[in-house]
Design a protein around this motif. Structure first.
Motif, mmCIF file in Angstrom:
data_model
loop_
_atom_site.group_PDB
_atom_site.id
_atom_site.type_symbol
_atom_site.label_atom_id
_atom_site.label_comp_id
_atom_site.label_asym_id
_atom_site.label_seq_id
_atom_site.Cartn_x
_atom_site.Cartn_y
_atom_site.Cartn_z
ATOM 1 N N GLN A 53 35.333 42.541 44.993
ATOM 2 C CA GLN A 53 34.603 41.710 45.950
ATOM 3 C C GLN A 53 34.016 42.575 47.065
ATOM 4 O O GLN A 53 32.865 42.388 47.480
ATOM 5 C CB GLN A 53 35.523 40.637 46.545
ATOM 6 C CG GLN A 53 34.816 39.686 47.483
ATOM 7 C CD GLN A 53 33.684 38.933 46.820
ATOM 8 O OE1 GLN A 53 33.887 38.210 45.858
ATOM 9 N NE2 GLN A 53 32.465 39.110 47.315
ATOM 10 N N ILE A 54 34.779 43.541 47.548
ATOM 11 C CA ILE A 54 34.288 44.461 48.578
ATOM 12 C C ILE A 54 33.092 45.254 48.049
ATOM 13 O O ILE A 54 32.093 45.437 48.752
ATOM 14 C CB ILE A 54 35.426 45.382 49.070
ATOM 15 C CG1 ILE A 54 36.448 44.559 49.871
ATOM 16 C CG2 ILE A 54 34.899 46.546 49.891
ATOM 17 C CD1 ILE A 54 37.750 45.278 50.177
ATOM 18 N N ASN A 55 33.166 45.699 46.806
ATOM 19 C CA ASN A 55 32.050 46.430 46.190
ATOM 20 C C ASN A 55 30.811 45.540 46.062
ATOM 21 O O ASN A 55 29.690 45.998 46.284
ATOM 22 C CB ASN A 55 32.443 46.992 44.828
ATOM 23 C CG ASN A 55 33.487 48.078 44.925
ATOM 24 O OD1 ASN A 55 33.708 48.674 45.977
ATOM 25 N ND2 ASN A 55 34.169 48.338 43.816
ATOM 26 N N ALA A 56 31.017 44.272 45.694
ATOM 27 C CA ALA A 56 29.897 43.328 45.591
ATOM 28 C C ALA A 56 29.271 43.112 46.968
ATOM 29 O O ALA A 56 28.040 43.048 47.090
ATOM 30 C CB ALA A 56 30.374 42.004 44.999
ATOM 31 N N GLU A 93 44.589 43.383 43.893
ATOM 32 C CA GLU A 93 43.917 44.453 44.634
ATOM 33 C C GLU A 93 42.632 44.896 43.937
ATOM 34 O O GLU A 93 41.638 45.182 44.600
ATOM 35 C CB GLU A 93 44.858 45.645 44.844
ATOM 36 C CG GLU A 93 45.984 45.362 45.826
ATOM 37 C CD GLU A 93 45.511 44.933 47.213
ATOM 38 O OE1 GLU A 93 44.492 45.478 47.706
ATOM 39 O OE2 GLU A 93 46.145 44.054 47.808
ATOM 40 N N ASN A 94 42.633 44.923 42.606
ATOM 41 C CA ASN A 94 41.422 45.278 41.860
ATOM 42 C C ASN A 94 40.316 44.240 42.077
ATOM 43 O O ASN A 94 39.151 44.584 42.255
ATOM 44 C CB ASN A 94 41.714 45.434 40.369
ATOM 45 C CG ASN A 94 42.483 46.703 40.054
ATOM 46 O OD1 ASN A 94 42.528 47.637 40.848
ATOM 47 N ND2 ASN A 94 43.108 46.720 38.893
ATOM 48 N N GLU A 141 50.536 41.878 38.867
ATOM 49 C CA GLU A 141 49.799 40.859 39.606
ATOM 50 C C GLU A 141 49.226 41.438 40.895
ATOM 51 O O GLU A 141 48.084 41.157 41.250
ATOM 52 C CB GLU A 141 50.705 39.666 39.918
ATOM 53 C CG GLU A 141 51.009 38.807 38.724
ATOM 54 C CD GLU A 141 52.011 37.707 39.009
ATOM 55 O OE1 GLU A 141 52.344 37.483 40.193
ATOM 56 O OE2 GLU A 141 52.462 37.067 38.058
ATOM 57 N N THR A 142 50.006 42.248 41.581
ATOM 58 C CA THR A 142 49.540 42.874 42.822
ATOM 59 C C THR A 142 48.371 43.798 42.531
ATOM 60 O O THR A 142 47.371 43.793 43.245
ATOM 61 C CB THR A 142 50.686 43.649 43.506
ATOM 62 O OG1 THR A 142 51.739 42.725 43.813
ATOM 63 C CG2 THR A 142 50.229 44.335 44.764
ATOM 64 N N LYS A 143 48.481 44.580 41.453
ATOM 65 C CA LYS A 143 47.397 45.496 41.080
ATOM 66 C C LYS A 143 46.141 44.712 40.703
ATOM 67 O O LYS A 143 45.034 45.074 41.110
ATOM 68 C CB LYS A 143 47.841 46.397 39.928
ATOM 69 C CG LYS A 143 46.846 47.484 39.601
ATOM 70 C CD LYS A 143 47.367 48.428 38.560
ATOM 71 C CE LYS A 143 46.352 49.526 38.286
ATOM 72 N NZ LYS A 143 46.805 50.471 37.295
ATOM 73 N N ASP A 144 46.293 43.618 39.928
ATOM 74 C CA ASP A 144 45.157 42.775 39.557
ATOM 75 C C ASP A 144 44.493 42.195 40.803
ATOM 76 O O ASP A 144 43.273 42.197 40.919
ATOM 77 C CB ASP A 144 45.590 41.638 38.629
ATOM 78 C CG ASP A 144 45.920 42.105 37.225
ATOM 79 O OD1 ASP A 144 45.592 43.261 36.880
ATOM 80 O OD2 ASP A 144 46.522 41.314 36.479
#
Length: 137
Positions: free
Chosen positions: A33-36, A27-28, A22-25
């Motif tokens: 969102q940061i990339n967008a 963060e991904n 869940e933490t990895k999901d």
């Protein structure tokens, strides 16, 4: 007793593994969102935008029910976000909210307020759908 002990650790490790997933999901999705954000910022930059000029920035967020939408709006209004529109549409997340605030659109500023809005949307079972603004030179 030994079987119980082994089973107990299996359950513990299973929960830990689920939490890590869940933490990895999370963060991904946050990184996506940061990339967008960066794509929009680069588009503005390519148009000659002066990213540190403050201007209205509009955001769209969608919710499954009206109570969560209203609670989210009350929460973000504490951070000076203003209601632009609130509609009901035919969608899985039918309660549409558009808000705005005057902000800079440099990478640091955008990531700060967009991640805040995105995380709050998750907290209220909503879906942050993005942002837009005008080009300012």
């Amino acid at each position: 007793m030994r079987k119980y002990f082994t089973l107990f650790f299996g359950v513990l490790f299973g929960v830990s593994s689920c939490q890590q997933k869940e933490t990895k999901d999370f963060e991904n999705k946050k990184q996506a969102q940061i990339n967008a954000n960066l794509k929009v910022i680069n588009s503005l930059r390519n148009e000659g935008d002066n990213l540190i000029v403050s201007r209205e920035v509009f955001h769209w967020i969608y919710f499954k029910n009206e109570n969560e939408k209203n609670s989210y709006l009350k929460e973000v209004q504490k951070q000076r976000f203003l209601l632009v529109s609130s509609n009901k549409i035919d969608d899985k997340f039918p309660y549409q909210l558009q808000i705005k605030r005057v902000d800079k659109v440099d990478e640091s500023s955008v990531n700060e307020y967009v991640i805040y809005l995105w995380e709050k949307a998750l907290e209220y079972n909503g879906d942050y759908d993005g942002w837009e603004t005008s080009v300012e030179k």
